[in-house]
Design an enzyme around this catalytic site. Structure first.
Site, short mmCIF file in Angstrom:
data_model
loop_
_atom_site.label_atom_id
_atom_site.label_comp_id
_atom_site.label_asym_id
_atom_site.label_seq_id
_atom_site.Cartn_x
_atom_site.Cartn_y
_atom_site.Cartn_z
N SER A 176 -18.29 43.09 6.82
CA SER A 176 -18.84 42.00 7.48
C SER A 176 -19.28 41.96 8.79
CB SER A 176 -17.94 40.82 6.65
OG SER A 176 -18.52 39.57 7.04
N LYS A 231 -14.60 40.88 -0.28
CA LYS A 231 -16.04 40.79 0.39
C LYS A 231 -16.76 39.44 -0.06
CE LYS A 231 -19.35 40.74 3.38
NZ LYS A 231 -20.63 41.38 3.10
N HIS A 234 -15.21 36.36 0.43
CA HIS A 234 -15.34 35.84 1.99
C HIS A 234 -16.69 35.36 1.89
CE1 HIS A 234 -17.92 37.14 5.44
NE2 HIS A 234 -16.71 36.93 6.09
N ASN A 235 -17.97 35.93 1.24
CA ASN A 235 -19.26 35.33 1.59
C ASN A 235 -19.39 33.89 0.56
OD1 ASN A 235 -19.82 37.90 2.48
ND2 ASN A 235 -21.50 38.15 1.15
N GLU A 238 -17.93 31.66 3.12
CA GLU A 238 -19.05 31.29 4.26
C GLU A 238 -19.85 30.41 3.58
OE1 GLU A 238 -20.59 35.07 5.51
OE2 GLU A 238 -22.63 34.22 5.26
#
Ligand code: NBP
Length: 530
Positions: A176, A231, A234-235, A238
């Site tokens: 990232s 991940k 995480h996105n 976001e």
């Protein structure tokens, strides 16, 4: 890991197209070099050198990651499906570095030290499988393939298993930070075959972003597809962070009637508080940015949000594993609603909202309320994200290091923030922490924001401002802290119309059916329980 090869001269940042050329604050000038900096390399001998690692995929991420590894003293062999891009890269961005190129996979493999380490940074999906299939016959037991693309975690789990059977160690690593992160320090989230970790740890932790006293934003995440799962979450987070900031912006603009410069200053101020983060920082910059005609650019941008799908994947996983990750779900839906631009334009002329009366309260106090609403909602979002990680760990039998994950996100990536350090502290205090909201720090933080949060939501609702993430966060908080919810009525309804049975509070685990109407049967349903 095998001994590293001979030392090249300290690399200088390249001037070329595509790869970032910003002076790197972290490396290499401020770091210990891994090689003897005095030792020189004959540039013509480069092709014969043993490479520490190979990278396949010379698009934006691959090129920048190669240059990052080069800066840290590693010899990288570059390869790409369209082979001419290898020569272009060597002649431009990588000129003068110790990067070597290969014109075939066989040549690439022959340059590598053992165990061979190969990173794939290609388009997620079949391109990854294609390369794996071509590489396997060229590799030996114990060699390592790392997929750094945005692969779906189930694909990574499948690849781990398939390659394990062939003696190859497969790692799926979240990467990232975009182009800039890849070049100067990404957040790296590797998972998969743990035996690979000692062989890639030095490279990964060297090139990763650093926080605090040099702690790398990279650690081993867990088994199989855990790296890509983390991940993905995480996105999703976001998406949530971005939508929360948008809701704060909407309130400032339409309730308080603030101008762009004024809003930019507020975000700058907020960036000195608990909200200190990359996304708040860039929001301040975006708000004050002026177009070539001297007018603010932001209001000219079409209000229809795009998405590439990783937020949606997170929401789908949340539904699949039954975890109430409501904020990320709402953030994805908010983008979907925004993209119905033409329909909204028509609806705006037909559907009435409440009368917009000018705000008559204390503007400064309301701004502080918005800040606190944003902070509390953000805490809920991260609490939900970690709930999903915990459930995935349970589903798949993964052992996840939650504090380590918070540290991996602390720097280098889009959601980097000071706040993540607090999450790391919470998991350090209690690695078995059931929910972030139960940690003393976060419990007090939410309680401290609560009145403001409720004031903002009630004001926004009265005026008719959509705040899907602020409101869902508060509903979650209120739901989570309620000992009794009205789900007893749902159970009664289900039993009434479908004989789905229910439990009594006094007898959990014992499912019974009631003949509610007197004319239904006494047979209960076992067909489904959703
Ligand atoms: P892209 O996602 O645009 O992929 C370009 C690379 O994939 C090129 O090397 C291209 O080779 C190769 N490729 C394609 Br396209 N189709 C292929 C196929 N069928 N077989 C073999 N190779 C194929 O590059 P990127 O933006 O640098 O991203 C790389 C990976 O990292 C992706 O998985 C992406 O989702 C992920 N990622 C991207 C970012 C970002 O900010 N861009 C951030 C984090 C992660 P060619 O040159 O021959 O066409």
């Amino acid at each position: 890991m095998g001994a590293l090869g001979p030392a090249p001269p300290r690399p200088r940042l390249r001037r070329g197209s595509g790869a970032h050329r910003r002076p790197n604050p972290q490396s290499p000038e401020n770091r210990r070099e891994r090689r003897d900096p005095g030792e020189q390399r004959d540039p013509n001998a480069a092709a014969m050198a043993e490479a520490d690692i190979a990278l396949i995929g010379l698009a934006v991420m691959g090129q920048n990651l190669i240059l990052n590894m080069n800066d840290h003293g590693f010899v990288v062999c570059a390869f790409n499906r369209t082979v001419s891009k290898v020569d272009d890269f060597l002649a431009n961005e990588a000129k003068g570095t110790k990067v070597i190129g290969a014109h075939s996979l066989e040549e690439m493999v022959s340059t590598l030290k053992k165990p061979r380490r190969i990173i794939l940074l290609v388009k997620a999906g079949s391109a990854v499988d294609d390369f794996i299939n071509k590489l396997v016959p060229l590799l030996e037991t114990g060699d390592i393939i790392i997929d750094g693309g945005n692969s779906e975690y189930r694909d990574t789990t499948r690849r781990c298993k398939e390659l394990q059977a062939k003696g190859i160690l497969f790692v799926g690593s979240g990467v990232s930070g975009g182009e800039e992160g890849a070049r100067y320090g990404p957040s790296l989230m590797p998972g998969g075959a743990k035996e690979a970790w000692p062989h890639i740890k030095t490279i990964f932790q060297s090139i990763a972003a650093k926080v605090g006293s040099g702690e790398p934003c990279c650690d081993w995440v867990g088994e199989e597809g855990a790296g890509h799962f983390v991940k993905m979450v995480h996105n999703g987070i976001e998406y949530g962070d971005m939508q929360l900031i948008c809701e704060a912006y909407h309130l400032m603009k339409d309730v308080l009637g603030m101008e762009h410069d004024e809003m930019a200053k507020v975000f700058q101020e907020w960036n000195k508080t608990e909200l200190d983060s990359f996304l708040i920082e860039i929001t301040a910059n975006i708000l004050k940015f002026k177009d070539s005609d001297g007018k603010y650019l932001l209001p000219k941008i079409r209000d229809s949000a795009g998405q590439k799908g990783t937020g949606k994947w997170t929401a789908i996983s949340a539904l699949e594993y039954g975890v109430p990750v409501t904020l990320i779900g709402e953030a994805v839906f908010a983008r979907c609603l925004s993209s119905l631009k033409e329909e909204r334009v028509q609806a705006s002329q037909l559907l009435e909202g409440p009368k917009m009366t000018p705000f008559s309260g204390n503007k400064k106090a309301f701004l502080e309320d918005i800040r606190k609403a944003l902070y509390a909602s953000k805490i809920i979002s991260y609490a939900q994200g970690f709930m999903l990680l915990r459930q995935a760990a349970k589903e798949f039998g993964w052992t996840l290091n939650y504090g380590g994950i918070a540290l991996m996100w602390r720097g280098g990536c889009i959601i980097r923030s000071v706040f993540l350090g607090k999450i790391k502290d919470a998991f350090d205090r209690n690695p078995e922490l059931q929910n972030l909201l139960l940690d003393d720090f976060f419990k007090k933080a939410v309680e401290n924001c609560q009145e403001s949060w409720r004031r903002v939501i009630s004001t926004g609702v009265q005026i008719g401002i959509p705040m899907p993430c602020f409101t869902t966060a508060l509903s979650f908080y209120d739901g989570y802290r309620h000992e009794i919810l009205p789900a007893n009525l749902i159970q009664a309804q289900r039993d009434y119309f479908g004989a789905h049975t229910y439990e009594l509070l006094s007898k959990p685990g014992v499912f019974i059916h009631t003949n509610w109407t007197g004319h239904g049967g006494n047979v209960s349903s076992s067909a489904y329980n959703v």
